[in-house]
Design an enzyme around this catalytic site. Structure first.
Site, PDB file in Angstrom:
ATOM      1  N   ASP A   1       0.863  -1.179   0.000  1.00  0.00           N
ATOM      2  CA  ASP A   1       0.000   0.000   0.000  1.00  0.00           C
ATOM      3  C   ASP A   1       0.901   1.232   0.000  1.00  0.00           C
ATOM      4  O   ASP A   1       1.943   1.243   0.672  1.00  0.00           O
ATOM      5  CB  ASP A   1      -0.899   0.022   1.244  1.00  0.00           C
ATOM      6  CG  ASP A   1      -1.749  -1.241   1.335  1.00  0.00           C
ATOM      7  OD1 ASP A   1      -1.825  -1.974   0.319  1.00  0.00           O
ATOM      8  OD2 ASP A   1      -2.316  -1.494   2.405  1.00  0.00           O
TER       9      ASP A   1
ATOM     10  N   GLU B   1      36.452  48.778 -17.006  1.00  0.00           N
ATOM     11  CA  GLU B   1      36.718  47.444 -16.437  1.00  0.00           C
ATOM     12  C   GLU B   1      37.277  46.488 -17.487  1.00  0.00           C
ATOM     13  O   GLU B   1      36.767  46.384 -18.604  1.00  0.00           O
ATOM     14  CB  GLU B   1      35.443  46.862 -15.831  1.00  0.00           C
ATOM     15  CG  GLU B   1      35.695  45.537 -15.094  1.00  0.00           C
ATOM     16  CD  GLU B   1      34.444  44.988 -14.446  1.00  0.00           C
ATOM     17  OE1 GLU B   1      34.552  43.964 -13.752  1.00  0.00           O
ATOM     18  OE2 GLU B   1      33.345  45.570 -14.646  1.00  0.00           O
TER      19      GLU B   1
ATOM     20  N   HIS C   1      42.474   4.904 -96.424  1.00  0.00           N
ATOM     21  CA  HIS C   1      41.718   4.285 -97.518  1.00  0.00           C
ATOM     22  C   HIS C   1      40.520   3.484 -97.008  1.00  0.00           C
ATOM     23  O   HIS C   1      39.639   3.134 -97.788  1.00  0.00           O
ATOM     24  CB  HIS C   1      42.639   3.401 -98.377  1.00  0.00           C
ATOM     25  CG  HIS C   1      42.991   2.085 -97.755  1.00  0.00           C
ATOM     26  ND1 HIS C   1      44.120   1.908 -96.977  1.00  0.00           N
ATOM     27  CD2 HIS C   1      42.369   0.880 -97.800  1.00  0.00           C
ATOM     28  CE1 HIS C   1      44.186   0.650 -96.588  1.00  0.00           C
ATOM     29  NE2 HIS C   1      43.134  -0.009 -97.077  1.00  0.00           N
TER      30      HIS C   1
ATOM     31  N   ASP D   1      48.676   7.352 -95.709  1.00  0.00           N
ATOM     32  CA  ASP D   1      47.457   6.535 -95.533  1.00  0.00           C
ATOM     33  C   ASP D   1      47.101   6.470 -94.036  1.00  0.00           C
ATOM     34  O   ASP D   1      47.341   5.477 -93.361  1.00  0.00           O
ATOM     35  CB  ASP D   1      47.705   5.134 -96.094  1.00  0.00           C
ATOM     36  CG  ASP D   1      46.423   4.308 -96.169  1.00  0.00           C
ATOM     37  OD1 ASP D   1      45.330   4.904 -96.027  1.00  0.00           O
ATOM     38  OD2 ASP D   1      46.522   3.083 -96.367  1.00  0.00           O
TER      39      ASP D   1
ATOM     40  N   SER E   1      43.237  -3.909 -92.984  1.00  0.00           N
ATOM     41  CA  SER E   1      43.590  -2.509 -93.220  1.00  0.00           C
ATOM     42  C   SER E   1      43.137  -1.628 -92.059  1.00  0.00           C
ATOM     43  O   SER E   1      42.016  -1.738 -91.568  1.00  0.00           O
ATOM     44  CB  SER E   1      42.955  -2.019 -94.524  1.00  0.00           C
ATOM     45  OG  SER E   1      43.526  -2.673 -95.632  1.00  0.00           O
TER      46      SER E   1
END
Length: 673
Positions: A64, A222, A460, A512, A612
């Site tokens: 209680d 101050e 070519h 070429d 080629s």
């Protein structure tokens, strides 16, 4: 039984009554509970005085118990039997709510009691809370006065309440405009100045005059032991703030403000016993000061009079007028200002151009500064690129980044390789010749990747052909995957060497060579990497071993009859120039050999029809030595059908070293366009 009594009292109501356990005083039953709450208005509290308590006793009041809390915070947990004196001395002084808060009482009993307990009873009432005694609530800097429901502040003679209604200060704002002579001092000078002051004095005279300040002896504002200003004096002019000043040493006197309009600000905190300051002000004719902010002034003098002109030169790394001026002339005006006036500001190089593709990136971009003298660091985001130059660049005085690095493609270094020399040719592994590109239409041929946006081939193969018709592929070895598993590389333009005259008569393949520019950069990877370009005039040496590759015709069923589905390569030597000059006849026509060519081959080993434009690289792949360089491009040669697989083969190649300057010039011009 609960009692609630409401009594009128001026403009508020008094809250009081009894609170007790169910069944009091006959005793409470098992499984009984009570939940009770009362709240106080602002500035007041609710309190309970218990006069009786008789509950079942248990450890930690588990059986209680009475629990009393203020705004959810537990302030008492009670059980057992307590006499009146104990309640008065140790319990009741705790049972009150916070100001304007709520007080809650909870009671419960468990399922059984060994004997019947009478319970508890208490009287609750509303009481005024004295805010003046609570330092967390009371913010009055001088006097605090409590009243029912609140409090108010007041000040000593000579002070008044500030707008916050708590701080006591003094009135010290004063407008002294128009006065050419006078005094300004801290409140109560030469006595101690007041606390919590916020003074502002305004001085203003004609534009052709300036204010001159003279500080009296006894300056005392101050200051902390560390030298910081606790209270402070500041002087604001049209162009700068002088101060803050504090301590026992005043500013140099006289103080020339070089301004006709100033404000003197003085503030103090809530403590201290300092005297403050006194300033005598007067006026003098305006003069201009040297322009010293990030610049130097020529001629240099301590002060300049109206009409005098000087030259202002910005310091190294600073520019004026939106970065357009490093030097300008200016004239002293009657108001003590220079006109024109352009502040010298530090050069900002801005973010560097990292180029396209996102390969070159900044290290920690969020922490980088782009101002003069700053350095930024770079890195390449892909292992298939390497940084050319230093990884750090500096913002120079001209607003440019010096030594900007580049991410160049790693060339001629395949990640896949095979070992052993195969004289008769061999099928390539995927990634073994990653620079080899494949042209399928409208002519069959090859090309070489030289960086992530350019390829080189024989002229070519692509001459007089619209770029839209050329189908170019990379990153593969199986020709049957084109158009299905592998997509063509989009082409932006094809650039044939200007001295190439075409091979319509098939007698002269001089010059070429052609370049192919891609629409966008290709993504490099293990199966798609560029080949290195050779040095100019490196020389192609007799007997030098190289590797030629392509999808051209292969010897099958005792004849050269078809192109290969899989990329082939073979190691062959370079022939002597004398042997190269002994050119074969093609279609019964004599061929031309020039210094822009070399020839190579061997018995049954050579490039052939369909090769080629494909690469001839050195060192040969089977050597295992890299990087590899593109020294030749398959151009023309003797018919493959002659000699079968064992006959003497001789192929002619465009000598790439003769065109490196042309290639680099084309790439440079395209990058700038």
């Amino acid at each position: 039984i609960l009692f609630l009594l409401l009594l009128p009292c001026s403009s508020y109501s008094t809250l009081l009554g009894w609170v007790e356990s169910p069944g009091y005083p006959m005793g409470y039953l098992p499984h009984t509970s009570l939940n009770w709450t009362r709240c106080a208005p602002k500035g007041q509290t609710v309190s309970i005085k218990l006069i009786h308590m008789d509950l079942e006793n248990s450890q930690d009041c588990e059986n209680d118990a009475v629990k009393i809390s203020s705004n959810g915070n537990l302030i008492a947990l009670l059980c057992g039997k307590r006499d009146y004196e104990e309640l008065q001395e140790s319990v009741n002084p705790l049972l009150f709510s916070s100001a304007g808060g709520c007080l809650t009482l909870l009671f419960h009993s468990d399922y059984s009691n060994t004997k019947r307990h009478t319970g508890f009873r208490g009287f609750y009432t509303l009481q005024d809370f004295n805010e003046c005694e609570d330092e967390q609530i009371n913010k009055c800097t001088q006097f605090c006065h409590n009243f029912v429901g609140g409090y108010y502040c007041s000040c000593r003679h000579g002070y008044h309440l500030d707008e916050d209604k708590h701080t006591c200060t003094v009135g010290c704002a004063e407008d002294l405009s128009g006065l050419k002579r006078g005094d300004v001092s801290s409140p109560s000078w030469p006595g101690e100045y007041a606390e919590n002051v916020n003074c502002k004095y305004t001085l203003s005279v004609e534009d052709n005059l300036q204010l001159e300040l003279h500080f009296s002896e006894g300056f005392d504002v101050e200051q902390s032991p560390e030298g910081n200003c606790v209270d402070e004096l500041r002087i604001e002019t049209h162009s700068e703030t002088l101060g803050p000043f504090c301590g026992n040493k005043p500013p140099h006197s006289p103080l020339l403000t070089h301004s006709s309009h100033i404000q003197i600000h003085f503030t103090s905190d809530g403590s201290g016993t300092n005297k403050g300051f006194n300033i005598h002000f007067k006026t003098r004719g305006n003069v201009c000061r040297p322009v010293t902010s990030n610049s130097n002034t020529t001629p240099l003098k301590q002060e300049y009079h109206w009409g005098e002109s000087v030259t202002v030169t910005c310091d190294l790394g600073y520019v004026a007028s939106d970065g357009l001026l490093k030097r300008y002339d200016t004239t002293c005006q009657s108001n003590g200002l220079w006109a024109p006036m352009y502040p010298c500001e530090i050069v900002d190089c801005g973010w560097p151009d990292l180029g396209r593709g996102g390969i070159l990136q900044l290290v920690n971009p969020d922490d980088q500064n782009t101002k003069y003298g700053s350095q930024i660091q770079f890195y390449c985001t892909s292992k298939f690129y390497k940084l050319e130059g230093n990884d750090t660049s500096t913002c120079n005085a001209d607003g440019e980044w010096t030594g900007m690095p580049k991410c160049n493609e790693v060339c001629g270094m395949p990640e896949t390789s095979s070992t052993g020399r195969i004289l008769g040719g061999k099928a390539a592994l995927l990634g073994e010749i990653p620079w080899q590109l494949f042209i399928t239409t409208p002519k069959f041929g090859g090309a070489s990747l030289i960086n992530d946006q350019w390829a080189v081939t024989a002229a070519h193969v692509v001459n007089d052909i619209p770029k839209e018709s050329v189908q170019l592929y990379g990153g593969l070895i199986d020709a049957t995957t084109t158009g299905t598993d592998v997509s063509p590389i989009p082409i932006e333009k094809i650039i044939v060497h200007p001295s190439y005259r075409g091979a319509s008569l098939q007698t002269n393949y001089d010059n070429d060579i052609a370049l192919i520019k891609f629409t966008s950069r290709v993504k490099l990877g293990p199966n798609l990497l560029p080949i290195c370009l050779p040095e100019v005039n490196r020389g192609v040496m007799e007997g030098e071993q190289g590797t030629v590759s392509g999808w051209g015709a292969i010897f099958q069923d005792n004849s050269w009859s078809r192109t290969s589905d899989v990329l082939q390569y073979v190691d062959i030597p370079v022939f002597p120039v004398s042997k190269c000059r002994n050119t074969p006849s093609l279609s019964n026509k004599a061929m031309t050999f020039t210094n822009n060519m070399f020839c190579a081959g061997g018995k049954g080993t050579d490039s052939c029809k369909g090769d080629s434009g494909s690469p001839f690289v050195s060192p040969m792949l089977s050597s295992g030595i890299g990087p590899h360089y593109l020294i030749g491009i398959v151009s023309w040669g003797s018919p493959c059908v002659r000699g079968g697989a064992t006959g003497d083969k001789k192929g002619y190649y465009t000598k790439v070293e003769n065109y490196v300057n042309w290639i680099n010039e084309i790439k440079k011009n395209e990058a700038q366009s």
